[in-house]
Scaffold this active site. Structure first.
Site, PDB file in Angstrom:
ATOM      1  N   ASP A   1       0.824  -1.201   0.000  1.00 29.55           N
ATOM      2  CA  ASP A   1       0.000   0.000   0.000  1.00 29.55           C
ATOM      3  C   ASP A   1       0.868   1.267   0.000  1.00 29.55           C
ATOM      4  OD1 ASP A   1      -2.435   1.330   0.050  1.00 29.55           O
ATOM      5  OD2 ASP A   1      -3.226   0.179   1.732  1.00 29.55           O
TER       6      ASP A   1
ATOM      7  N   ASP B   1     -10.164   3.392  -3.542  1.00 27.30           N
ATOM      8  CA  ASP B   1     -10.821   2.165  -3.072  1.00 27.30           C
ATOM      9  C   ASP B   1     -12.242   1.994  -3.632  1.00 27.30           C
ATOM     10  OD1 ASP B   1      -8.530   1.964  -1.638  1.00 27.30           O
ATOM     11  OD2 ASP B   1      -9.497   1.867   0.333  1.00 27.30           O
TER      12      ASP B   1
HETATM   13  C1  GLA Z   1      -5.993   1.246   1.445  1.00 24.92           C
HETATM   14  C2  GLA Z   1      -6.084   0.244   0.295  1.00 24.92           C
HETATM   15  C3  GLA Z   1      -7.197  -0.752   0.582  1.00 24.92           C
HETATM   16  C4  GLA Z   1      -6.918  -1.458   1.898  1.00 24.92           C
HETATM   17  C5  GLA Z   1      -6.763  -0.441   3.007  1.00 24.92           C
HETATM   18  C6  GLA Z   1      -6.295  -1.094   4.311  1.00 24.92           C
HETATM   19  O1  GLA Z   1      -7.139   2.038   1.517  1.00 24.92           O
HETATM   20  O2  GLA Z   1      -6.320   0.909  -0.928  1.00 24.92           O
HETATM   21  O3  GLA Z   1      -7.303  -1.698  -0.469  1.00 24.92           O
HETATM   22  O4  GLA Z   1      -5.742  -2.231   1.767  1.00 24.92           O
HETATM   23  O5  GLA Z   1      -5.812   0.564   2.675  1.00 24.92           O
HETATM   24  O6  GLA Z   1      -6.075  -0.173   5.315  1.00 24.92           O
END
Ligand code: GLA
Length: 399
Positions: free
Chosen positions: A158, A213
């Site tokens: 990430d 997301d």
């Molecule tokens: C980010 C990523 C998600 C997930 C969250 C976890 O938002 O884009 O896919 O992994 O972190 O905290």
């Protein structure tokens, strides 16, 4: 010409642009870990469980995937997303939450492997993960070696808390750490499309997020599809655009919307990472039945997993709501998606020339009704449900 599709981009221009872009993408240096020759498939904890992860959950998920048909349909990686890690020890080795993962990660990876599945884990390229757990910045090599010693097969990395860090440089460092870890590990880059990853990530990782997301609602799917579909030229075997994990089965969309979501991901040669509670998929509820029907649709999965590895694209566009998509497949056929974003059903016509079928006649399989039909006179028309798709596979007939 039916007035439902009025504005065609000319088929010739699209094919020429496609060939040009494809040539450019295929000359960039390959990511050479030899993995993910087709888009990775599996399950990830985040969309349904968030921080509520544990060894027990992962074991139950592995049991479920072995029993409910998912493993046999190709879902392979079980990935624990954020929140499994709590600290580093005196030597800098990452420490798993011992209350939630008693015994640590190695026995859990062994259990997942014993079910014929593979084991994935999550970290962050910055100083902390998005949920403020320790990140991998400054610990790239030690983390890669630790994961390898546990039997990790897939790492998602990430991009939270990475201020002042250069993404291509840092992700390349992590790539090298994984390459030298002593174990083949699929590398999933998750910087949300913020640093134009489609330009550099094909040489760094096996997949890269193209957007923020996903959420379990229709508008989120539309936003992601509009963005991610633009970078189709960057996808190739071993290197895939990642429009984020699936929401199928989480309950926030209708059956037709989930079918569209899954079909679009397959057309985009996207990683298929289920994000639902797969432990409930054998239940006798309507949601479970439709989730099985979608996630286990082998005709659609075959389009996603096709060995040619070309991401499908929009070939006919009638804004704002009606589109035809096409994806060339290894056997010379085409996957064709009639996509209706409107709030009413609509007839959509696919023109064979636009989708890349050179004959006037085609053998056609409907990938959701699993029935066979044919198209004549160089086109095929179907009524497409609101917020829905008709997904077809077309084989040219004659010359
Ligand atoms: C980010 C990523 C998600 C997930 C969250 C976890 O938002 O884009 O896919 O992994 O972190 O905290």
């Amino acid at each position: 010409m039916p007035n439902t599709i009025r504005r065609f981009l000319t088929a010739g221009a699209i094919v020429a642009a496609a060939m040009l872009a494809l040539t450019a993408a295929r000359t960039s240096p390959p990511h050479d870990n030899g993995l993910a020759r087709t888009p990775p498939m599996g399950w990830n904890s985040w969309n349904h469980f968030g921080c509520n992860v544990s060894a027990l959950l992962i074991r139950e998920v592995a049991d479920a995937m072995a029993a409910n048909g998912m493993r046999d349909a190709g879902y392979q990686y079980i990935t624990i997303d954020d929140c499994w890690q709590v600290a580093r020890d005196a030597k800098g080795v990452i420490v798993a939450d011992s209350a939630r993962f008693p015994g640590g990660m190695k026995p859990l990876a062994d259990y997942v492997h014993s079910k014929g599945l593979k084991f994935g884990i999550y970290t962050d390229a910055g100083r902390f993960t998005c949920q403020h757990r320790p990140g991998s910045y400054g610990y790239e090599d030690i983390d890669a070696k630790t994961y390898a010693s546990w039997g990790v097969d897939y790492v998602k990395i990430d991009w939270c808390n990475a201020e002042g860090i250069d993404a291509p440089t840092q992700y390349a460092k992590l790539r090298d750490a994984l390459l030298h870890s002593g174990r083949p590990i699929v590398f999933s880059i998750c910087e949300w499309g913020s640093n134009r990853p489609w330009e550099w990530a094909p040489a760094v990782g096996n997949l890269w997020r193209t957007t923020g997301d996903i959420q379990d609602r229709w508008n989120s799917v539309l936003t992601i599809v509009t963005l991610s579909s633009q970078y189709w030229h960057a996808a190739k075997p071993g290197a895939w655009n990642d429009p984020d994990m699936l929401e199928v089965g989480n309950g926030g969309m209708t059956r037709d919307e989930y079918r569209a979501h899954f079909s679009l991901w397959a057309m985009m040669a996207a990683p298929l990472m289920a994000g639902n509670d797969v432990r409930t998929m054998l239940d006798s509820t309507r949601l479970a039945a439709s989730t099985r029907d979608i996630l286990l649709n082998r005709d659609v999965i075959a389009v996603d997993q096709d060995s040619l590895g070309v991401q499908g694209m929009v070939v006919q566009d009638n804004p704002p709501d009606l589109q035809v998509w096409a994806k060339p497949l290894a056997d010379g056929s085409r996957a064709v998606l009639l996509f209706n974003r409107a709030s009413v059903p609509s007839a959509i016509t696919a023109n064979f020339g636009a989708v890349g079928i050179k004959t006037r006649e085609a053998r056609i399989r409907d990938l959701w009704t699993h029935s066979d039909t044919s198209g004549v006179a160089g086109r095929y028309t179907a009524t497409v449900p609101s917020h829905g798709v008709v997904m077809l596979r077309m084989w040219p007939v004659g010359r």
